[in-house]
Scaffold this motif. Structure first.
Motif, PDB file in Angstrom:
ATOM      1  N   GLY A 149      73.655  47.144  25.847  1.00  0.00           N
ATOM      2  CA  GLY A 149      72.430  47.928  25.881  1.00  0.00           C
ATOM      3  C   GLY A 149      72.116  48.609  24.560  1.00  0.00           C
ATOM      4  O   GLY A 149      71.151  49.353  24.464  1.00  0.00           O
ATOM      5  N   GLY A 150      72.948  48.380  23.544  1.00  0.00           N
ATOM      6  CA  GLY A 150      72.705  48.943  22.229  1.00  0.00           C
ATOM      7  C   GLY A 150      73.472  50.225  21.976  1.00  0.00           C
ATOM      8  O   GLY A 150      74.259  50.685  22.813  1.00  0.00           O
ATOM      9  N   PRO A 151      73.245  50.809  20.802  1.00  0.00           N
ATOM     10  CA  PRO A 151      73.996  52.001  20.387  1.00  0.00           C
ATOM     11  C   PRO A 151      73.790  53.188  21.324  1.00  0.00           C
ATOM     12  O   PRO A 151      72.721  53.368  21.897  1.00  0.00           O
ATOM     13  N   THR A 152      74.854  53.976  21.461  1.00  0.00           N
ATOM     14  CA  THR A 152      74.800  55.221  22.207  1.00  0.00           C
ATOM     15  C   THR A 152      75.623  56.257  21.465  1.00  0.00           C
ATOM     16  O   THR A 152      76.337  55.925  20.527  1.00  0.00           O
ATOM     17  N   GLN A 153      75.527  57.495  21.887  1.00  0.00           N
ATOM     18  CA  GLN A 153      76.200  58.607  21.216  1.00  0.00           C
ATOM     19  C   GLN A 153      77.253  59.220  22.122  1.00  0.00           C
ATOM     20  O   GLN A 153      76.960  59.581  23.260  1.00  0.00           O
ATOM     21  N   LEU A 154      78.470  59.360  21.607  1.00  0.00           N
ATOM     22  CA  LEU A 154      79.521  60.066  22.323  1.00  0.00           C
ATOM     23  C   LEU A 154      79.488  61.539  21.938  1.00  0.00           C
ATOM     24  O   LEU A 154      79.043  61.887  20.843  1.00  0.00           O
ATOM     25  N   PRO A 155      79.971  62.416  22.808  1.00  0.00           N
ATOM     26  CA  PRO A 155      80.009  63.850  22.474  1.00  0.00           C
ATOM     27  C   PRO A 155      81.131  64.156  21.479  1.00  0.00           C
ATOM     28  O   PRO A 155      82.035  63.339  21.268  1.00  0.00           O
ATOM     29  N   ALA A 156      81.093  65.343  20.899  1.00  0.00           N
ATOM     30  CA  ALA A 156      82.152  65.803  20.002  1.00  0.00           C
ATOM     31  C   ALA A 156      83.472  65.828  20.756  1.00  0.00           C
ATOM     32  O   ALA A 156      83.481  66.081  21.959  1.00  0.00           O
ATOM     33  N   MET A 161      81.855  58.268  15.992  1.00  0.00           N
ATOM     34  CA  MET A 161      82.206  56.882  16.325  1.00  0.00           C
ATOM     35  C   MET A 161      80.946  56.084  16.641  1.00  0.00           C
ATOM     36  O   MET A 161      80.073  56.559  17.363  1.00  0.00           O
ATOM     37  N   GLN A 162      80.874  54.892  16.108  1.00  0.00           N
ATOM     38  CA  GLN A 162      79.772  54.002  16.445  1.00  0.00           C
ATOM     39  C   GLN A 162      80.178  53.185  17.660  1.00  0.00           C
ATOM     40  O   GLN A 162      81.188  52.477  17.633  1.00  0.00           O
ATOM     41  N   VAL A 163      79.403  53.312  18.735  1.00  0.00           N
ATOM     42  CA  VAL A 163      79.682  52.569  19.960  1.00  0.00           C
ATOM     43  C   VAL A 163      78.382  52.072  20.568  1.00  0.00           C
ATOM     44  O   VAL A 163      77.315  52.667  20.385  1.00  0.00           O
ATOM     45  N   ASP A 164      78.502  50.973  21.274  1.00  0.00           N
ATOM     46  CA  ASP A 164      77.397  50.439  22.060  1.00  0.00           C
ATOM     47  C   ASP A 164      77.697  50.692  23.529  1.00  0.00           C
ATOM     48  O   ASP A 164      78.853  50.735  23.947  1.00  0.00           O
ATOM     49  N   ALA A 165      76.629  50.830  24.308  1.00  0.00           N
ATOM     50  CA  ALA A 165      76.758  51.023  25.758  1.00  0.00           C
ATOM     51  C   ALA A 165      76.541  49.684  26.441  1.00  0.00           C
ATOM     52  O   ALA A 165      75.414  49.256  26.649  1.00  0.00           O
ATOM     53  N   TRP A 166      77.630  49.018  26.752  1.00  0.00           N
ATOM     54  CA  TRP A 166      77.571  47.822  27.563  1.00  0.00           C
ATOM     55  C   TRP A 166      77.482  48.274  29.015  1.00  0.00           C
ATOM     56  O   TRP A 166      77.963  49.346  29.356  1.00  0.00           O
ATOM     57  N   GLY A 167      76.871  47.487  29.885  1.00  0.00           N
ATOM     58  CA  GLY A 167      76.839  47.919  31.264  1.00  0.00           C
ATOM     59  C   GLY A 167      76.085  46.983  32.184  1.00  0.00           C
ATOM     60  O   GLY A 167      75.578  45.942  31.781  1.00  0.00           O
ATOM     61  N   GLN A 168      76.045  47.438  33.441  1.00  0.00           N
ATOM     62  CA  GLN A 168      75.328  46.710  34.481  1.00  0.00           C
ATOM     63  C   GLN A 168      75.096  47.643  35.658  1.00  0.00           C
ATOM     64  O   GLN A 168      75.787  48.647  35.816  1.00  0.00           O
ATOM     65  N   SER A 169      74.129  47.292  36.468  1.00  0.00           N
ATOM     66  CA  SER A 169      73.844  48.075  37.668  1.00  0.00           C
ATOM     67  C   SER A 169      74.844  47.704  38.762  1.00  0.00           C
ATOM     68  O   SER A 169      75.518  46.673  38.690  1.00  0.00           O
ATOM     69  N   ALA A 170      74.913  48.537  39.774  1.00  0.00           N
ATOM     70  CA  ALA A 170      75.773  48.245  40.924  1.00  0.00           C
ATOM     71  C   ALA A 170      75.343  46.941  41.592  1.00  0.00           C
ATOM     72  O   ALA A 170      76.189  46.144  42.012  1.00  0.00           O
ATOM     73  N   THR A 171      74.040  46.703  41.667  1.00  0.00           N
ATOM     74  CA  THR A 171      73.534  45.462  42.254  1.00  0.00           C
ATOM     75  C   THR A 171      74.000  44.259  41.444  1.00  0.00           C
ATOM     76  O   THR A 171      74.457  43.258  42.012  1.00  0.00           O
ATOM     77  N   GLU A 172      73.909  44.359  40.126  1.00  0.00           N
ATOM     78  CA  GLU A 172      74.378  43.261  39.266  1.00  0.00           C
ATOM     79  C   GLU A 172      75.876  43.034  39.451  1.00  0.00           C
ATOM     80  O   GLU A 172      76.337  41.892  39.514  1.00  0.00           O
ATOM     81  N   TRP A 173      76.651  44.137  39.547  1.00  0.00           N
ATOM     82  CA  TRP A 173      78.090  43.996  39.751  1.00  0.00           C
ATOM     83  C   TRP A 173      78.380  43.275  41.064  1.00  0.00           C
ATOM     84  O   TRP A 173      79.227  42.384  41.121  1.00  0.00           O
TER      85      TRP A 173
END
Length: 180
Positions: A149-156, A161-173
């Motif tokens: 799903g592209g870049p996201t931000q982690l809290p302090a 850290m550079q991270v992407d948010a991979w994911g899926q909905s419960a329906t997709e799972w």
């Protein structure tokens, strides 16, 4: 020990306990294992991280599991539901100790944790925060059916850290799970 215990073909997923600390500390001190997990840390930091993970069970009602190899009783790593304050979503994360990498344990445990998050915790969406250079975790996320799903931000203190948010909905799972 209160809390759920999940069993897979080769693994036991349960709440972290004090006896896990030596293996947890070794895991946390290994630069290769921790390359994409915030970096290697000393024992005192590993202790606080383990206690934070264990305490989240009481505060949030869920947290990462300690992963135990059924055949040997050895601590494999930690994985499962994770959502500390300021986290970008409801995550199923994973980390497997170097000696257990490449055996399919992360996938096996992640499937059980995804089922738990969707079926028991009732999560509508699951993410995995993955550093772009973490090829193994990207492959695992894809194998689970997640998409980037592209870049996201982690809290302090992990905000740099550079991270992407991979994911899926419960329906997709549920659809992905039915195809297995």
């Amino acid at each position: 020990m209160s809390g759920p215990i999940l069993f897979t073909e080769r693994l036991i997923l349960r709440r972290p306990v004090g006896e896990d600390f030596e293996a947890w500390a070794a895991f946390s001190a290994d630069p290769e294992t921790m390359e994409h997990l915030g970096g290697a840390v000393e024992r005192s930091v590993a202790w606080r991280q383990m206690c934070t993970t264990a305490g989240a069970w009481d505060v949030k009602g869920f947290s990462m599991f300690s992963v135990i190899e059924r055949a040997s009783g050895r601590w494999v790593g930690r994985l499962g539901p994770w959502q500390p304050e300021g986290w970008p979503g409801t995550e199923i994360g994973w980390g497997v100790a170097h000696g257990f990498a490449g055996k399919g344990y992360a996938y096996e445990g992640a499937v059980a944790a995804m089922d738990y998050a969707v079926d028991v915790l009732g999560w509508d969406r699951v993410i995995h925060t993955i550093a772009p250079g973490n090829v193994r975790s990207r492959r695992l996320a894809q194998r689970l059916g997640s998409t980037n799903g592209g870049p996201t931000q982690l809290p302090a203190p992990l905000g740099a850290m550079q991270v992407d948010a991979w994911g899926q909905s419960a329906t997709e799972w549920r659809e992905n799970r039915a195809r297995r």
